[in-house]
Write a protein that holds these residues in place. Structure first.
Motif, PDB file in Angstrom:
ATOM      1  N   LEU A  77       0.857  -1.187   0.000  1.00 30.22           N
ATOM      2  CA  LEU A  77       0.000   0.000   0.000  1.00 30.22           C
ATOM      3  C   LEU A  77       0.890   1.233   0.000  1.00 30.22           C
ATOM      4  N   VAL A  78       0.671   2.099  -0.970  1.00 30.10           N
ATOM      5  CA  VAL A  78       1.465   3.311  -1.133  1.00 30.10           C
ATOM      6  C   VAL A  78       0.568   4.526  -0.908  1.00 30.10           C
TER       7      VAL A  78
ATOM      8  N   ARG B  79      -6.942  -1.808   6.740  1.00 29.25           N
ATOM      9  CA  ARG B  79      -6.944  -1.998   5.289  1.00 29.25           C
ATOM     10  C   ARG B  79      -5.727  -2.793   4.820  1.00 29.25           C
ATOM     11  N   ALA B  80      -4.550  -2.458   5.368  1.00 27.47           N
ATOM     12  CA  ALA B  80      -3.326  -3.134   4.950  1.00 27.47           C
ATOM     13  C   ALA B  80      -3.349  -4.614   5.315  1.00 27.47           C
TER      14      ALA B  80
ATOM     15  N   THR C 212       8.078   8.511   0.656  1.00 32.06           N
ATOM     16  CA  THR C 212       6.689   8.111   0.450  1.00 32.06           C
ATOM     17  C   THR C 212       6.305   7.046   1.466  1.00 32.06           C
ATOM     18  N   LEU C 213       5.246   7.282   2.198  1.00 31.14           N
ATOM     19  CA  LEU C 213       4.771   6.305   3.181  1.00 31.14           C
ATOM     20  C   LEU C 213       4.300   5.051   2.452  1.00 31.14           C
TER      21      LEU C 213
ATOM     22  N   LEU D 180       7.593  -1.351   6.904  1.00 28.37           N
ATOM     23  CA  LEU D 180       7.061   0.003   6.965  1.00 28.37           C
ATOM     24  C   LEU D 180       8.147   0.992   6.543  1.00 28.37           C
ATOM     25  N   CYS D 181       7.879   1.715   5.454  1.00 22.51           N
ATOM     26  CA  CYS D 181       8.792   2.750   4.963  1.00 22.51           C
ATOM     27  C   CYS D 181       8.117   4.098   5.185  1.00 22.51           C
TER      28      CYS D 181
END
Length: 314
Positions: A50-51, A69-70, A131-132, A92-93
């Motif tokens: 998920l981005v 959701r993830a 970017t999360l 997790l980024c």
């Protein structure tokens, strides 16, 4: 406190402190790898990414919602194989400026969604990124059953669905138009409700094929059609459409069946069963399988959108 201020290991400590252990977890976070029971001797695995800006927006969804959701996007894939989810691994980024409380809320959502089917977050990784991005891998146990694949549908089978459909797509449209009501539809987008037990249940009932409807019913049932070399017809009369969905579509000048047939993010399970199968109450017959190819709607080709494509402008 931002993540840059707490540091990587501070972030990991905050997240790990919020995780619970599932019944399949032998060894959870804290070592180089987790250890998860696989009593069946086989492990079902699935992964999804998920981005932010592509799959979720923080002004539309809180961190707990994003966590739900993830997790759901991966857990539903495990159920669609006829398996029971057992564990999640999460990478997790995050931007260093992100508030640590947001990451903690994400962990709470992941944990809560996993707990709905007896699974747990058992490990993962963190990194800095502009970017999360949330990457989740789910594991599952077949419980001695054979996996239900996409390629087993036969002419004469019935097509059935377990779970709601079109609600999340309607919620997405509402949010994208700048509205926040009806609440039922907006909340359906923010947090899916998935019948995880329906997957193993379908396997026990003799499902011939199955899929998680994540990108749109027509598109995903099309995968069953292609893999099984059959044609599939969907009956619109089979769907119960709530008044809120019909009224919202009318107000926006849209066809609500576009949400039902081509909308994603609800994650119901679609499966084919031999004719005469007695379906439980949480499954409803929505179509049939026949000789041929492709998917039709009420015996006619569908001219509208089919579903979500990650590499197109949607």
């Amino acid at each position: 406190m931002s993540i840059a201020e707490s540091g990587e290991f501070g972030l990991i400590g905050r997240i790990v402190s919020r995780l619970d252990s599932g019944t399949a977890t032998i060894l959870g976070p804290g070592d180089d790898a987790a250890v998860v029971r696989a009593a069946d001797g086989r492990v079902v695995a699935s992964t999804d990414v998920l981005v932010e800006g592509r799959h979720f927006r923080r002004d539309w969804c809180g961190p707990i919602d994003v966590g739900h959701r993830a997790a759901a996007a991966n857990l539903a894939d495990i159920a669609a194989m006829g398996a029971t989810p057992t564990a999640l691994l999460v990478a997790l980024c995050v931007p260093p400026t992100l508030d640590s409380a947001w990451a903690e809320g994400l962990a709470d959502g992941l944990t809560a969604e996993a707990a709905l089917c007896g699974a747990a977050v058992v490990g993962g990784d963190t990194s800095s990124s502009p970017t999360l991005t949330i990457a989740v891998t789910a594991l599952g146990d077949l419980g001695g059953r054979e996996p239900v694949r996409r390629n087993g549908a036969q002419p004469g089978d019935i097509l059935a669905l377990s779970g709601r459909i079109g609600y999340a797509a309607a919620g997405y449209t509402i949010l994208s138009r700048g509205f926040r009501t009806p609440k039922m539809l907006v909340e359906a987008y923010r947090r899916p409700e998935i019948r995880y037990a329906a997957g193993p249940e379908a396997a026990r009932l003799g499902a011939t094929s199955m899929i998680d409807v994540s990108d749109g019913l027509l598109q995903d049932v099309g995968h069953l059609s292609t893999a099984s070399l059959v044609g599939i017809d969907i009956r619109t009369a089979a769907f119960d459409m709530p008044d809120q969905m019909r009224d919202t579509a009318t107000a926006l000048g849209l066809d609500p069946y576009q949400w039902v047939l081509a909308g994603g993010d609800d994650h119901p399970l679609a499966a084919t069963f031999p004719a005469g199968t007695r379906l439980p109450a949480d499954w409803r017959e929505i179509g049939s399988v026949h000789d041929g190819s492709g998917v039709t709607v009420d015996r006619k080709p569908w001219s509208g959108p089919l579903g979500w494509d990650h590499f197109k402008v949607n």
